[in-house]
Write a protein that holds these residues in place. Sequence first.
Motif, PDB file in Angstrom:
ATOM      1  N   CYS A 105     -13.219   6.956   0.637  1.00  7.27           N
ATOM      2  CA  CYS A 105     -14.356   6.779   1.557  1.00  7.27           C
ATOM      3  C   CYS A 105     -15.283   5.678   1.073  1.00  7.27           C
ATOM      4  CB  CYS A 105     -15.127   8.088   1.703  1.00  7.27           C
ATOM      5  SG  CYS A 105     -14.251   9.326   2.675  1.00  7.27           S
ATOM      6  N   LEU A 106     -15.562   5.668  -0.228  1.00  4.70           N
ATOM      7  CA  LEU A 106     -16.447   4.639  -0.774  1.00  4.70           C
ATOM      8  C   LEU A 106     -15.824   3.248  -0.626  1.00  4.70           C
ATOM      9  CD1 LEU A 106     -19.110   4.030  -2.160  1.00  4.70           C
ATOM     10  CD2 LEU A 106     -18.015   4.547  -4.350  1.00  4.70           C
ATOM     11  N   ALA A 107     -14.524   3.143  -0.920  1.00  2.00           N
ATOM     12  CA  ALA A 107     -13.832   1.856  -0.775  1.00  2.00           C
ATOM     13  C   ALA A 107     -13.878   1.389   0.680  1.00  2.00           C
ATOM     14  CB  ALA A 107     -12.385   1.975  -1.256  1.00  2.00           C
ATOM     15  N   THR A 108     -13.645   2.310   1.600  1.00  2.00           N
ATOM     16  CA  THR A 108     -13.678   1.973   3.031  1.00  2.00           C
ATOM     17  C   THR A 108     -15.058   1.490   3.445  1.00  2.00           C
ATOM     18  OG1 THR A 108     -11.962   3.605   3.486  1.00  2.00           O
ATOM     19  CG2 THR A 108     -13.287   2.876   5.356  1.00  2.00           C
ATOM     20  N   LYS A 109     -16.091   2.181   2.985  1.00  2.00           N
ATOM     21  CA  LYS A 109     -17.471   1.788   3.308  1.00  2.00           C
ATOM     22  C   LYS A 109     -17.752   0.371   2.810  1.00  2.00           C
ATOM     23  CE  LYS A 109     -22.224   3.201   2.399  1.00  2.00           C
ATOM     24  NZ  LYS A 109     -23.085   4.140   1.671  1.00  2.00           N
ATOM     25  N   MET A 110     -17.289   0.058   1.606  1.00  2.00           N
ATOM     26  CA  MET A 110     -17.516  -1.271   1.039  1.00  2.00           C
ATOM     27  C   MET A 110     -16.795  -2.357   1.829  1.00  2.00           C
ATOM     28  SD  MET A 110     -17.197  -0.328  -2.939  1.00  2.00           S
ATOM     29  CE  MET A 110     -18.310   0.819  -3.711  1.00  2.00           C
ATOM     30  N   ILE A 111     -15.580  -2.068   2.234  1.00  2.00           N
ATOM     31  CA  ILE A 111     -14.793  -3.047   2.999  1.00  2.00           C
ATOM     32  C   ILE A 111     -15.442  -3.291   4.362  1.00  2.00           C
ATOM     33  CG2 ILE A 111     -12.559  -3.463   4.098  1.00  2.00           C
ATOM     34  CD1 ILE A 111     -11.397  -1.775   1.662  1.00  2.00           C
ATOM     35  N   ILE A 112     -15.862  -2.216   5.017  1.00  2.00           N
ATOM     36  CA  ILE A 112     -16.541  -2.351   6.309  1.00  2.00           C
ATOM     37  C   ILE A 112     -17.831  -3.152   6.159  1.00  2.00           C
ATOM     38  CG2 ILE A 112     -17.802  -1.049   8.089  1.00  2.00           C
ATOM     39  CD1 ILE A 112     -15.601   1.126   7.768  1.00  2.00           C
ATOM     40  N   SER A 113     -18.479  -3.021   4.990  1.00  2.00           N
ATOM     41  CA  SER A 113     -19.730  -3.735   4.734  1.00  2.00           C
ATOM     42  C   SER A 113     -19.522  -5.187   4.308  1.00  2.00           C
ATOM     43  CB  SER A 113     -20.537  -3.009   3.652  1.00  2.00           C
ATOM     44  OG  SER A 113     -20.918  -1.738   4.112  1.00  2.00           O
ATOM     45  N   GLY A 114     -18.256  -5.615   4.170  1.00  2.00           N
ATOM     46  CA  GLY A 114     -17.996  -7.018   3.891  1.00  2.00           C
ATOM     47  C   GLY A 114     -17.277  -7.341   2.595  1.00  2.00           C
ATOM     48  N   SER A 115     -17.004  -6.346   1.761  1.00  3.72           N
ATOM     49  CA  SER A 115     -16.241  -6.617   0.531  1.00  3.72           C
ATOM     50  C   SER A 115     -14.815  -7.003   0.903  1.00  3.72           C
ATOM     51  CB  SER A 115     -16.204  -5.379  -0.366  1.00  3.72           C
ATOM     52  OG  SER A 115     -17.497  -5.034  -0.807  1.00  3.72           O
ATOM     53  N   LYS A 116     -14.249  -7.977   0.194  1.00  7.49           N
ATOM     54  CA  LYS A 116     -12.859  -8.368   0.414  1.00  7.49           C
ATOM     55  C   LYS A 116     -11.957  -7.277  -0.143  1.00  7.49           C
ATOM     56  CE  LYS A 116     -13.783 -13.244   0.335  1.00  7.49           C
ATOM     57  NZ  LYS A 116     -14.007 -14.385  -0.504  1.00  7.49           N
ATOM     58  N   MET A 117     -10.777  -7.117   0.444  1.00  6.60           N
ATOM     59  CA  MET A 117      -9.841  -6.074   0.045  1.00  6.60           C
ATOM     60  C   MET A 117      -8.620  -6.691  -0.618  1.00  6.60           C
ATOM     61  SD  MET A 117      -8.673  -3.020  -0.015  1.00  6.60           S
ATOM     62  CE  MET A 117      -7.097  -2.233  -0.161  1.00  6.60           C
ATOM     63  N   PHE A 118      -8.256  -6.192  -1.803  1.00  4.47           N
ATOM     64  CA  PHE A 118      -7.058  -6.640  -2.517  1.00  4.47           C
ATOM     65  C   PHE A 118      -6.288  -5.416  -2.996  1.00  4.47           C
ATOM     66  CE2 PHE A 118     -10.201  -9.982  -3.011  1.00  4.47           C
ATOM     67  CZ  PHE A 118      -9.478 -11.125  -2.712  1.00  4.47           C
ATOM     68  N   ALA A 119      -4.973  -5.546  -3.039  1.00  5.09           N
ATOM     69  CA  ALA A 119      -4.106  -4.485  -3.558  1.00  5.09           C
ATOM     70  C   ALA A 119      -3.182  -5.079  -4.608  1.00  5.09           C
ATOM     71  CB  ALA A 119      -3.291  -3.858  -2.427  1.00  5.09           C
ATOM     72  N   THR A 120      -2.863  -4.292  -5.636  1.00  5.15           N
ATOM     73  CA  THR A 120      -2.022  -4.797  -6.719  1.00  5.15           C
ATOM     74  C   THR A 120      -0.556  -4.918  -6.322  1.00  5.15           C
ATOM     75  OG1 THR A 120      -1.649  -2.576  -7.621  1.00  5.15           O
ATOM     76  CG2 THR A 120      -3.509  -3.855  -8.520  1.00  5.15           C
ATOM     77  N   ASN A 121      -0.150  -4.196  -5.278  1.00  6.28           N
ATOM     78  CA  ASN A 121       1.251  -4.265  -4.833  1.00  6.28           C
ATOM     79  C   ASN A 121       1.360  -3.729  -3.415  1.00  6.28           C
ATOM     80  OD1 ASN A 121       1.760  -1.328  -4.922  1.00  6.28           O
ATOM     81  ND2 ASN A 121       1.429  -1.611  -7.109  1.00  6.28           N
ATOM     82  N   ILE A 122       2.564  -3.788  -2.866  1.00 11.39           N
ATOM     83  CA  ILE A 122       2.759  -3.346  -1.483  1.00 11.39           C
ATOM     84  C   ILE A 122       3.553  -2.043  -1.383  1.00 11.39           C
ATOM     85  CG2 ILE A 122       2.520  -5.648  -0.496  1.00 11.39           C
ATOM     86  CD1 ILE A 122       5.620  -5.714  -0.300  1.00 11.39           C
ATOM     87  N   ASP A 123       3.707  -1.347  -2.510  1.00 14.36           N
ATOM     88  CA  ASP A 123       4.413  -0.064  -2.477  1.00 14.36           C
ATOM     89  C   ASP A 123       3.562   0.982  -1.767  1.00 14.36           C
ATOM     90  OD1 ASP A 123       6.476  -1.150  -3.953  1.00 14.36           O
ATOM     91  OD2 ASP A 123       5.684  -0.451  -5.866  1.00 14.36           O
ATOM     92  N   ASN A 124       4.218   1.845  -0.990  1.00 10.90           N
ATOM     93  CA  ASN A 124       3.508   2.946  -0.341  1.00 10.90           C
ATOM     94  C   ASN A 124       3.371   4.142  -1.274  1.00 10.90           C
ATOM     95  OD1 ASN A 124       3.123   1.609   2.071  1.00 10.90           O
ATOM     96  ND2 ASN A 124       5.041   2.316   2.931  1.00 10.90           N
ATOM     97  N   VAL A 125       4.470   4.548  -1.878  1.00 14.06           N
ATOM     98  CA  VAL A 125       4.475   5.705  -2.775  1.00 14.06           C
ATOM     99  C   VAL A 125       5.468   5.468  -3.900  1.00 14.06           C
ATOM    100  CG1 VAL A 125       3.814   7.391  -1.002  1.00 14.06           C
ATOM    101  CG2 VAL A 125       6.226   6.914  -1.404  1.00 14.06           C
ATOM    102  N   ILE A 126       5.285   6.230  -4.992  1.00 13.34           N
ATOM    103  CA  ILE A 126       6.293   6.250  -6.044  1.00 13.34           C
ATOM    104  C   ILE A 126       6.608   7.709  -6.362  1.00 13.34           C
ATOM    105  CG2 ILE A 126       5.713   4.051  -7.132  1.00 13.34           C
ATOM    106  CD1 ILE A 126       4.251   5.667  -9.320  1.00 13.34           C
ATOM    107  N   PRO A 127       7.888   8.014  -6.652  1.00 13.78           N
ATOM    108  CA  PRO A 127       8.223   9.391  -7.027  1.00 13.78           C
ATOM    109  C   PRO A 127       7.674   9.692  -8.416  1.00 13.78           C
ATOM    110  CG  PRO A 127      10.163   7.966  -7.143  1.00 13.78           C
ATOM    111  CD  PRO A 127       9.037   7.138  -6.610  1.00 13.78           C
ATOM    112  N   PHE A 128       7.139  10.892  -8.591  1.00  9.73           N
ATOM    113  CA  PHE A 128       6.618  11.318  -9.877  1.00  9.73           C
ATOM    114  C   PHE A 128       6.848  12.814  -9.987  1.00  9.73           C
ATOM    115  CE2 PHE A 128       3.256  12.826 -12.706  1.00  9.73           C
ATOM    116  CZ  PHE A 128       3.489  12.019 -13.807  1.00  9.73           C
ATOM    117  N   GLU A 129       7.686  13.213 -10.928  1.00  8.14           N
ATOM    118  CA  GLU A 129       8.055  14.609 -11.118  1.00  8.14           C
ATOM    119  C   GLU A 129       8.511  15.188  -9.787  1.00  8.14           C
ATOM    120  OE1 GLU A 129       4.885  16.495 -13.271  1.00  8.14           O
ATOM    121  OE2 GLU A 129       5.193  15.200 -15.021  1.00  8.14           O
ATOM    122  N   ASN A 130       7.782  16.162  -9.220  1.00  3.77           N
ATOM    123  CA  ASN A 130       8.230  16.807  -7.981  1.00  3.77           C
ATOM    124  C   ASN A 130       7.429  16.406  -6.748  1.00  3.77           C
ATOM    125  OD1 ASN A 130      10.238  18.287  -9.296  1.00  3.77           O
ATOM    126  ND2 ASN A 130       8.754  19.828  -9.933  1.00  3.77           N
TER     127      ASN A 130
END
Length: 142
Positions: A105-130
């Motif tokens: 929610c905080l990240a979304t609020k910042m982006i809506i307020s004008g902060s640029k958005m960056f992501a480290t990769n384009i993966d959606n999910v990674i398997p981890f244990e179960n």
Amino acid sequence: NEFINYLALKKINYVFLTNCPKHSPDEISEKLKVLGIKSSPDNIFTSGIISAYIIRNNFKIKSAYVVGSRLLKNEVRKQKIRITNNFPDAVLVGYDDKITYSKLCLATKMIISGSKMFATNIDNVIPFENYLIILANLVHQS
């Protein structure tokens, strides 16, 4: 391993790249050594290292809200980017094993307020244990 030995013998520089900022170059180097692959932390680059470098040098980002691991935050600090949740220049999203609805929610609020958005990769999910762990791209798409 033969290929890496060949490169070393011919004095050809090489690097290892990973799209997960979860592990440090030291940890990755140790794992590669266990597998019999010559490596050094100096020739290992994670998506966190690369992302922090790019947002600082290519986009001139000076402050960021980071949704990500301690290691990702350390890489951001190494680039002299101030981590803040108060009107940052950018929001950087990466692997976060402690992600919460509040962070999103905080990240979304910042982006809506004008902060640029960056992501480290384009993966959606990674398997981890179960179960599956939500990664940067799903947060970015939100």
